[in-house]
Design a protein around this motif. Structure first.
Motif, mmCIF file in Angstrom:
data_model
loop_
_atom_site.group_PDB
_atom_site.id
_atom_site.type_symbol
_atom_site.label_atom_id
_atom_site.label_comp_id
_atom_site.label_asym_id
_atom_site.label_seq_id
_atom_site.Cartn_x
_atom_site.Cartn_y
_atom_site.Cartn_z
ATOM 1 N N THR A 105 42.195 -31.752 -32.267
ATOM 2 C CA THR A 105 41.848 -30.336 -32.239
ATOM 3 C C THR A 105 40.726 -30.094 -31.226
ATOM 4 O OG1 THR A 105 42.382 -30.127 -34.581
ATOM 5 C CG2 THR A 105 41.045 -28.381 -33.603
ATOM 6 N N PRO A 106 40.927 -29.205 -30.259
ATOM 7 C CA PRO A 106 39.857 -28.930 -29.295
ATOM 8 C C PRO A 106 38.671 -28.238 -29.971
ATOM 9 C CG PRO A 106 41.995 -28.208 -28.458
ATOM 10 C CD PRO A 106 42.178 -28.503 -29.909
ATOM 11 N N PRO A 107 37.446 -28.636 -29.649
ATOM 12 C CA PRO A 107 36.272 -27.947 -30.183
ATOM 13 C C PRO A 107 36.033 -26.654 -29.407
ATOM 14 C CG PRO A 107 35.582 -29.700 -28.722
ATOM 15 C CD PRO A 107 37.086 -29.782 -28.791
ATOM 16 N N ILE A 108 35.545 -25.621 -30.095
ATOM 17 C CA ILE A 108 35.277 -24.356 -29.391
ATOM 18 C C ILE A 108 33.854 -23.851 -29.599
ATOM 19 C CG2 ILE A 108 37.685 -23.605 -29.394
ATOM 20 C CD1 ILE A 108 36.996 -21.753 -31.743
ATOM 21 N N ALA A 109 33.155 -24.334 -30.632
ATOM 22 C CA ALA A 109 31.834 -23.780 -30.921
ATOM 23 C C ALA A 109 30.971 -24.805 -31.636
ATOM 24 C CB ALA A 109 31.960 -22.525 -31.783
ATOM 25 N N VAL A 110 29.658 -24.547 -31.631
ATOM 26 C CA VAL A 110 28.734 -25.358 -32.414
ATOM 27 C C VAL A 110 27.880 -24.400 -33.242
ATOM 28 C CG1 VAL A 110 27.072 -25.479 -30.498
ATOM 29 C CG2 VAL A 110 26.958 -27.138 -32.376
ATOM 30 N N LEU A 111 27.934 -24.586 -34.551
ATOM 31 C CA LEU A 111 27.235 -23.716 -35.488
ATOM 32 C C LEU A 111 25.877 -24.310 -35.850
ATOM 33 C CD1 LEU A 111 27.144 -21.411 -37.689
ATOM 34 C CD2 LEU A 111 28.262 -23.061 -39.212
ATOM 35 N N THR A 112 24.827 -23.482 -35.752
ATOM 36 C CA THR A 112 23.495 -23.893 -36.184
ATOM 37 C C THR A 112 23.197 -23.234 -37.520
ATOM 38 O OG1 THR A 112 22.733 -24.104 -33.893
ATOM 39 C CG2 THR A 112 21.050 -23.952 -35.602
ATOM 40 N N GLU A 113 22.987 -24.064 -38.535
ATOM 41 C CA GLU A 113 22.676 -23.567 -39.876
ATOM 42 C C GLU A 113 21.210 -23.114 -39.936
ATOM 43 O OE1 GLU A 113 24.999 -23.395 -42.109
ATOM 44 O OE2 GLU A 113 26.497 -24.956 -41.673
ATOM 45 N N LEU A 114 20.864 -22.442 -41.032
ATOM 46 C CA LEU A 114 19.488 -21.959 -41.194
ATOM 47 C C LEU A 114 18.472 -23.091 -41.201
ATOM 48 C CD1 LEU A 114 19.845 -19.079 -43.835
ATOM 49 C CD2 LEU A 114 19.287 -18.868 -41.412
ATOM 50 N N ASP A 115 18.890 -24.263 -41.685
ATOM 51 C CA ASP A 115 17.962 -25.397 -41.730
ATOM 52 C C ASP A 115 17.938 -26.197 -40.432
ATOM 53 O OD1 ASP A 115 20.385 -26.671 -41.766
ATOM 54 O OD2 ASP A 115 20.110 -27.679 -43.691
ATOM 55 N N GLY A 116 18.667 -25.694 -39.430
ATOM 56 C CA GLY A 116 18.661 -26.341 -38.127
ATOM 57 C C GLY A 116 19.768 -27.356 -37.912
ATOM 58 N N THR A 117 20.492 -27.724 -38.942
ATOM 59 C CA THR A 117 21.596 -28.660 -38.774
ATOM 60 C C THR A 117 22.728 -27.997 -37.999
ATOM 61 O OG1 THR A 117 22.572 -28.015 -40.906
ATOM 62 C CG2 THR A 117 21.049 -29.890 -40.908
ATOM 63 N N LYS A 118 23.497 -28.817 -37.311
ATOM 64 C CA LYS A 118 24.561 -28.297 -36.459
ATOM 65 C C LYS A 118 25.920 -28.830 -36.900
ATOM 66 C CE LYS A 118 21.535 -27.858 -32.415
ATOM 67 N NZ LYS A 118 21.527 -26.384 -32.414
ATOM 68 N N ALA A 119 26.936 -28.021 -36.686
ATOM 69 C CA ALA A 119 28.306 -28.412 -37.028
ATOM 70 C C ALA A 119 29.223 -27.977 -35.900
ATOM 71 C CB ALA A 119 28.739 -27.760 -38.338
ATOM 72 N N VAL A 120 30.085 -28.897 -35.472
ATOM 73 C CA VAL A 120 31.046 -28.589 -34.419
ATOM 74 C C VAL A 120 32.272 -27.935 -35.057
ATOM 75 C CG1 VAL A 120 32.440 -29.528 -32.539
ATOM 76 C CG2 VAL A 120 30.235 -30.581 -33.116
ATOM 77 N N ILE A 121 32.725 -26.825 -34.477
ATOM 78 C CA ILE A 121 33.850 -26.079 -35.012
ATOM 79 C C ILE A 121 35.041 -26.189 -34.060
ATOM 80 C CG2 ILE A 121 34.665 -23.836 -35.844
ATOM 81 C CD1 ILE A 121 32.328 -25.019 -37.441
ATOM 82 N N GLY A 122 36.216 -26.500 -34.619
ATOM 83 C CA GLY A 122 37.423 -26.616 -33.820
ATOM 84 C C GLY A 122 38.174 -25.301 -33.719
ATOM 85 N N GLU A 123 39.185 -25.261 -32.862
ATOM 86 C CA GLU A 123 39.929 -24.025 -32.674
ATOM 87 C C GLU A 123 40.784 -23.662 -33.889
ATOM 88 O OE1 GLU A 123 42.470 -24.410 -29.291
ATOM 89 O OE2 GLU A 123 43.952 -25.621 -30.356
ATOM 90 N N ASP A 124 40.844 -24.555 -34.873
ATOM 91 C CA ASP A 124 41.506 -24.233 -36.133
ATOM 92 C C ASP A 124 40.519 -23.734 -37.175
ATOM 93 O OD1 ASP A 124 40.136 -26.568 -36.604
ATOM 94 O OD2 ASP A 124 41.850 -27.687 -37.393
ATOM 95 N N GLY A 125 39.235 -23.617 -36.792
ATOM 96 C CA GLY A 125 38.209 -23.132 -37.700
ATOM 97 C C GLY A 125 37.594 -24.201 -38.586
ATOM 98 N N ARG A 126 38.085 -25.437 -38.512
ATOM 99 C CA ARG A 126 37.569 -26.520 -39.343
ATOM 100 C C ARG A 126 36.420 -27.245 -38.644
ATOM 101 N NH1 ARG A 126 42.519 -30.315 -40.673
ATOM 102 N NH2 ARG A 126 40.995 -31.280 -42.095
ATOM 103 N N GLN A 127 35.548 -27.847 -39.450
ATOM 104 C CA GLN A 127 34.459 -28.628 -38.885
ATOM 105 C C GLN A 127 34.995 -29.944 -38.343
ATOM 106 O OE1 GLN A 127 30.983 -28.935 -41.347
ATOM 107 N NE2 GLN A 127 30.172 -30.697 -40.228
ATOM 108 N N LEU A 128 34.511 -30.334 -37.171
ATOM 109 C CA LEU A 128 34.944 -31.552 -36.503
ATOM 110 C C LEU A 128 33.814 -32.578 -36.493
ATOM 111 C CD1 LEU A 128 36.718 -30.015 -33.352
ATOM 112 C CD2 LEU A 128 37.731 -30.610 -35.567
ATOM 113 N N PRO A 129 34.137 -33.833 -36.212
ATOM 114 C CA PRO A 129 33.074 -34.846 -36.072
ATOM 115 C C PRO A 129 32.127 -34.482 -34.928
ATOM 116 C CG PRO A 129 35.245 -35.869 -36.244
ATOM 117 C CD PRO A 129 35.490 -34.407 -36.070
ATOM 118 N N GLU A 130 30.891 -34.919 -35.043
ATOM 119 C CA GLU A 130 29.891 -34.633 -34.013
ATOM 120 C C GLU A 130 30.357 -35.084 -32.633
ATOM 121 O OE1 GLU A 130 25.948 -35.975 -34.782
ATOM 122 O OE2 GLU A 130 25.923 -35.217 -36.840
ATOM 123 N N ALA A 131 31.083 -36.189 -32.590
ATOM 124 C CA ALA A 131 31.523 -36.739 -31.308
ATOM 125 C C ALA A 131 32.397 -35.768 -30.533
ATOM 126 C CB ALA A 131 32.285 -38.043 -31.536
ATOM 127 N N ALA A 132 32.993 -34.780 -31.202
ATOM 128 C CA ALA A 132 33.863 -33.819 -30.521
ATOM 129 C C ALA A 132 33.094 -32.955 -29.523
ATOM 130 C CB ALA A 132 34.562 -32.929 -31.542
#
Length: 234
Positions: A105-132
């Motif tokens: 799944t291609p990654p399209i975005a990186v979400l920054t949470e309120l606590d500063g943690t980050k999550a990579v988001i794929g084009e299917d809307g699911r969270q992807l591994p950091e390596a993406a």
């Protein structure tokens, strides 16, 4: 008495058929358990940011035993559940192998949470591994400070970006929200700079995108399409 020879022949034929069937079953069982036909190797193709070992681990429960009894659908289902796997193809590789080919799944975005943690988001809307995210230019999504609905905000931002036509997504510089109903975008424009788009909630993505594209060259720095049938520019 004339019918007895036929009955004897009929019994002989039935007995012969039964013996043949038993021999066929025995031969089939023998072939199934031949050591040379037991799965010894699982080959994985198509990985980039995903680890081959992770795909093998997901396939393992159904990738043992005889290659003749390979449970391809079950393997595909288990591998397809791995975050980052977009599609799966499973093939027998004679005499003792299995090939699992995936697309990621291609990654399209990186979400920054309120606590500063980050999550990579794929084009299917699911969270992807950091390596993406390695080497990728991803749209930053941020939850506005003081948000009382960070989960709703995160879900809405991801959905907006996923549902947005690619022709518009390529212009998105950043996305922010404090709730599921106040998503705001910044779009890059020709000549530099950007325009703020008040998108609102995730509904009516196609209509909102059409309105934004129709108004992007109009004067003003803000386009409000939270109500796409009554857009506002200012």
């Amino acid at each position: 008495m004339a019918g007895r020879p036929w009955r004897r022949r009929r019994r002989a034929m039935l007995l012969g058929s039964a013996i043949t069937a038993l021999l066929l079953v025995a031969a089939l069982v023998t072939v199934i358990f031949l050591p040379s036909l037991q799965v010894h190797e699982v080959t994985v193709e198509g990985t980039g940011y995903l680890e081959e070992s992770e795909i093998r681990e997901a396939a393992a429960p159904h990738a043992g035993g005889s290659v003749l009894l390979l449970q391809g659908d079950e393997i595909a289902a288990d591998v397809g559940a791995v975050p980052g796997v977009a599609s799966v193809d499973v093939e027998r590789v004679w005499p003792d192998g299995v090939r699992v080919s995936i697309s990621e799944t291609p990654p399209i975005a990186v979400l920054t949470e309120l606590d500063g943690t980050k999550a990579v988001i794929g084009e299917d809307g699911r969270q992807l591994p950091e390596a993406a995210a390695a080497g990728e230019e991803l749209v930053p999504l941020s939850i506005t400070s003081g948000s009382t609905d960070p989960e709703g905000a995160a879900a809405a931002m991801s959905e907006v970006l996923v549902e947005m036509p690619e022709s518009l997504r390529g212009s998105v510089q950043e996305v922010s929200a404090s709730s599921a109903s106040d998503v705001t975008l910044v779009l890059g424009v020709e000549g530099g700079g950007g325009k703020t788009v008040v998108w609102g909630d995730a509904r009516d993505a196609d209509l909102k995108a059409e309105v934004v594209q129709a108004l992007i060259d109009q004067p003003g720095s803000v386009i409000d399409v939270s109500s796409p049938v009554a857009p506002v520019t200012r």
